[in-house]
Design an enzyme around this catalytic site. Structure first.
Site, PDB file in Angstrom:
ATOM      1  N   ASP A 187       0.818  -1.225   0.000  1.00  0.00           N
ATOM      2  CA  ASP A 187       0.000   0.000   0.000  1.00  0.00           C
ATOM      3  C   ASP A 187       0.848   1.269   0.000  1.00  0.00           C
ATOM      4  O   ASP A 187       0.391   2.324  -0.411  1.00  0.00           O
ATOM      5  CB  ASP A 187      -0.907   0.039   1.239  1.00  0.00           C
ATOM      6  CG  ASP A 187      -1.974  -1.049   1.191  1.00  0.00           C
ATOM      7  OD1 ASP A 187      -2.277  -1.542   0.086  1.00  0.00           O
ATOM      8  OD2 ASP A 187      -2.492  -1.412   2.268  1.00  0.00           O
ATOM      9  N   ALA A 188       2.070   1.160   0.523  1.00  0.00           N
ATOM     10  CA  ALA A 188       2.931   2.350   0.614  1.00  0.00           C
ATOM     11  C   ALA A 188       4.357   2.010   0.242  1.00  0.00           C
ATOM     12  O   ALA A 188       4.873   0.948   0.604  1.00  0.00           O
ATOM     13  CB  ALA A 188       2.896   2.916   2.033  1.00  0.00           C
TER      14      ALA A 188
END
Ligand code: PLP
Ligand code: CA
Length: 302
Positions: A22-23
């Site tokens: 996600d990051a």
């Protein structure tokens, strides 16, 4: 046959990595730029990751600039990044003091650059020393006494191209003589790309000088510290297993990610060569490695 446990990023594994993350935490020097020169294919790659909804965070151990100064550097290289997406070790030093409720009436002595002074100020602290003490000299004569401010409660040491005997004495006296004075290192990198063409002594050598004179160990706030990782986690609330740390240095970037259980990707566009990665004396193995971050773009769009 491969002499390393880690996998080369490929058309086969890049999709899975992207889907499960996600990051992306990007180290800056050696990944985004080298000195002041942009690395090939970076803007397209970051744009593609943003378009896929990935959160992007930039984590640099270089303490010479504030977040704002770093944001300007990104903009001047044609990359849109906001101050809030940047976590420099200068900012980390100020945040360490904030999180640990450092009394704002106490002062902070800085062996380092304007970036640290600026971040301290933004966090409500008074930094003294820094560039201002760059031209100061000492009197080494009989009956001279070196005075220092007894209200200094912390000494922050980062990269300082103007380090001198005055600053060394000042920082040393604060740590040795002011009760409870804390010793913070922005980072301990052996080297830094102060210019595009060469590596130079990094903050590790300034920190080592103060370790030598005080016989004390600092609190490190930049990579690979757990402080910075925990700070990032609280900020973004993304499980570390859903973050991928991308960097060029094994003992800062890859260790930083690995210690927290992040996915890790080493790029060979900076200080680490494939032969260093494969050397039997190297015990830090990333999950993946690739030549440069634009490989992510190329492998997805093959
Ligand atoms: N410290 C200094 C003084 C530097 O010049 C650099 C890179 O240029 C670094 C540290 C490492 O920065 P980064 O963490 O972005 O690779
Ligand atoms: Ca780097």
């Amino acid at each position: 046959t491969s002499k390393t446990n880690c996998k080369r990023l490929s058309e086969t594994n890049v999709g899975d990595l992207l889907d499960s993350v996600d990051a992306f935490l990007f180290d800056c020097d050696g990944v985004i730029w080298k000195g002041d020169t942009l690395i090939d294919g970076v803007p397209q790659t970051l744009e593609m990751l943003r378009s896929k909804g990935k959160k992007l965070v930039f984590v640099t151990n270089n303490s010479s600039k504030s977040r704002k100064q770093n944001a300007h550097k990104f903009q001047s290289l044609g990359i849109q990044v906001t101050e809030e997406e940047i976590f420099s070790s200068s900012f980390a030093a100020a945040m360490y003091l904030k999180v640990n409720e450092f009394p704002p009436e106490k002062k902070v002595y800085v062996i380092g650059g304007e970036g640290i002074i600026e971040e301290l100020k933004l966090a409500g602290f008074t930094g003294i020393g820094g560039p201002e003490d760059g031209k100061k000299t000492v009197q080494l004569k009989a009956n001279t006494f070196f005075e220092h401010d007894k209200s200094v409660g912390a000494v922050v040491v980062g990269i300082d191209p103007y380090i001198n005997y005055y600053k060394l004495q000042y920082g040393t006296l604060c740590i040795r003589e002011n009760p409870g004075c804390i010793f913070i290192a922005t980072n301990r990198d052996a080297t830094g790309n102060m210019t595009d063409l060469q590596e130079w002594p990094g903050a590790g050598c300034m920190v080592a000088a103060i370790c030598g004179s005080t016989q004390k160990e600092p609190i490190v706030v930049g990579k690979p510290s757990t402080f910075l990782m925990e700070f990032l986690q609280k900020k973004y609330n993304i499980p570390t297993g859903k973050m991928c740390m991308v960097g060029d240095r094994l003992d800062t970037d890859i260790l930083f990610g690995q210690n927290a259980g992040c996915r890790t990707l080493l790029v060979l566009s900076g200080v680490t060569s494939q032969s260093t990665l494969e050397d039997p004396s190297n015990h830090i193995q990333p999950e993946f490695y690739t030549n440069q971050i634009s490989d992510i773009f190329d492998l997805i769009n093959h």
